[in-house]
Design an enzyme around this catalytic site. Sequence first.
Site, PDB file in Angstrom:
ATOM      1  N   SER A  68       0.842  -1.210   0.000  1.00  7.92           N
ATOM      2  CA  SER A  68       0.000   0.000   0.000  1.00  7.92           C
ATOM      3  C   SER A  68       0.866   1.245   0.000  1.00  7.92           C
ATOM      4  O   SER A  68       0.375   2.341  -0.289  1.00  7.92           O
ATOM      5  CB  SER A  68      -0.922  -0.004   1.229  1.00  7.92           C
ATOM      6  OG  SER A  68      -0.170  -0.234   2.415  1.00  7.92           O
ATOM      7  N   GLU A 205      -9.106  -9.768   3.972  1.00  7.57           N
ATOM      8  CA  GLU A 205      -9.442  -8.373   3.679  1.00  7.57           C
ATOM      9  C   GLU A 205     -10.796  -8.244   2.987  1.00  7.57           C
ATOM     10  O   GLU A 205     -11.107  -8.987   2.049  1.00  7.57           O
ATOM     11  CB  GLU A 205      -8.354  -7.746   2.774  1.00  7.57           C
ATOM     12  CG  GLU A 205      -8.703  -6.313   2.371  1.00  7.57           C
ATOM     13  CD  GLU A 205      -7.533  -5.506   1.802  1.00  7.57           C
ATOM     14  OE1 GLU A 205      -6.417  -6.044   1.705  1.00  7.57           O
ATOM     15  OE2 GLU A 205      -7.767  -4.338   1.454  1.00  7.57           O
TER      16      GLU A 205
HETATM   17  O1  KIV Z   1      -0.429  -3.417   1.603  1.00  2.00           O
HETATM   18  C1  KIV Z   1      -1.024  -3.375   2.710  1.00  2.00           C
HETATM   19  O2  KIV Z   1      -0.943  -2.399   3.453  1.00  2.00           O
HETATM   20  C2  KIV Z   1      -1.807  -4.529   3.089  1.00  2.00           C
HETATM   21  C3  KIV Z   1      -2.696  -4.403   4.279  1.00  2.00           C
HETATM   22  C4  KIV Z   1      -3.788  -3.468   4.006  1.00  2.00           C
HETATM   23  C5  KIV Z   1      -3.163  -5.713   4.770  1.00  2.00           C
HETATM   24  O3  KIV Z   1      -1.743  -5.530   2.454  1.00  2.00           O
END
Ligand code: KIV
Length: 289
Positions: A68, A205
């Site tokens: 992310s 998720e």
């Molecule tokens: O990339 C990320 O931050 C994630 C989380 C939201 C689980 O995969």
Amino acid sequence: MSTTFQLDTSTSRANPTPQPMRRLTVPKILGRKVDGVTAEPIVMLTAYTARQAQLLDAHCDILLVGDSLGQVIYGLPSTVPVTLEMMANHAAAVVRGSYRSVVVVDMPFGSYEASPEKAFESAAALLKASGAAAVKLEGGDAMADTIQFLVNRGIPVMGHVGLTPQAVNVLGGYGARGRSDAEAAKIVRDARSLAGAGAFSIVVEGVMKPIAEQVTQAVACPTIGIGASAQCDGQVLVTEDMLGMFERVPRFVKRYEEIAGLISSAAQRYADDVRNRRFPGAEQTYQAD
Ligand code: KIV
């Protein structure tokens, strides 16, 4: 506020004070769930920088260097363009900034799907470059062989089922998954498959509550939910979402601060001071004597 920091006078930046304790381990995380029950829920937050890790470490069991960061740090439209090099650099910073939490690093899109061998090469490079303890990868049953391959060769793996953001171009968006019975059943099957392959925990998720419940009951390893109800064995949020850095608040996010407003107001006051020659003042000025 934790008092595990001291000021490094050579850099004027806070550094973590080494503590007489050992870092949590992957087996300890796995061992939190005993006979299907996790007495102490697992606390996970994302971290991308050393300073963020320093501030979060004392409060978390796992720091996730999530892909992310593509959107949060780099302003990319999705996690798809994130590279192995970005992940390795941020994971190394998070390891340097923490001493307690298990650091897990996301394998970016394109670095693991082609074959178990390719996945091993990428995962080994990530762990060598960063010092992280484990990798996370997205996908269900199709990834089970890869997970087994990695675990058998010394690389702990966290799975990720339900809404898998790297598959946004197949899914068509970031909406919650498992709305049909068939899709719900597949998510539970996927989780079983990953647990059977040796995943030490599984992120669930964006799924309806009954699916999170079924997955959590179906697997021996802990589940870590994001938008997946309180039924999971632990929870994760993107730290910037939790801090209120963005205007958009997805339904599953609880904001514990409104940090964007604080930053904007501080920048405005600084700008006013500079424009009105109130900064720097005498206190911030080197004097000749
Ligand atoms: O990339 C990320 O931050 C994630 C989380 C939201 C689980 O995969």
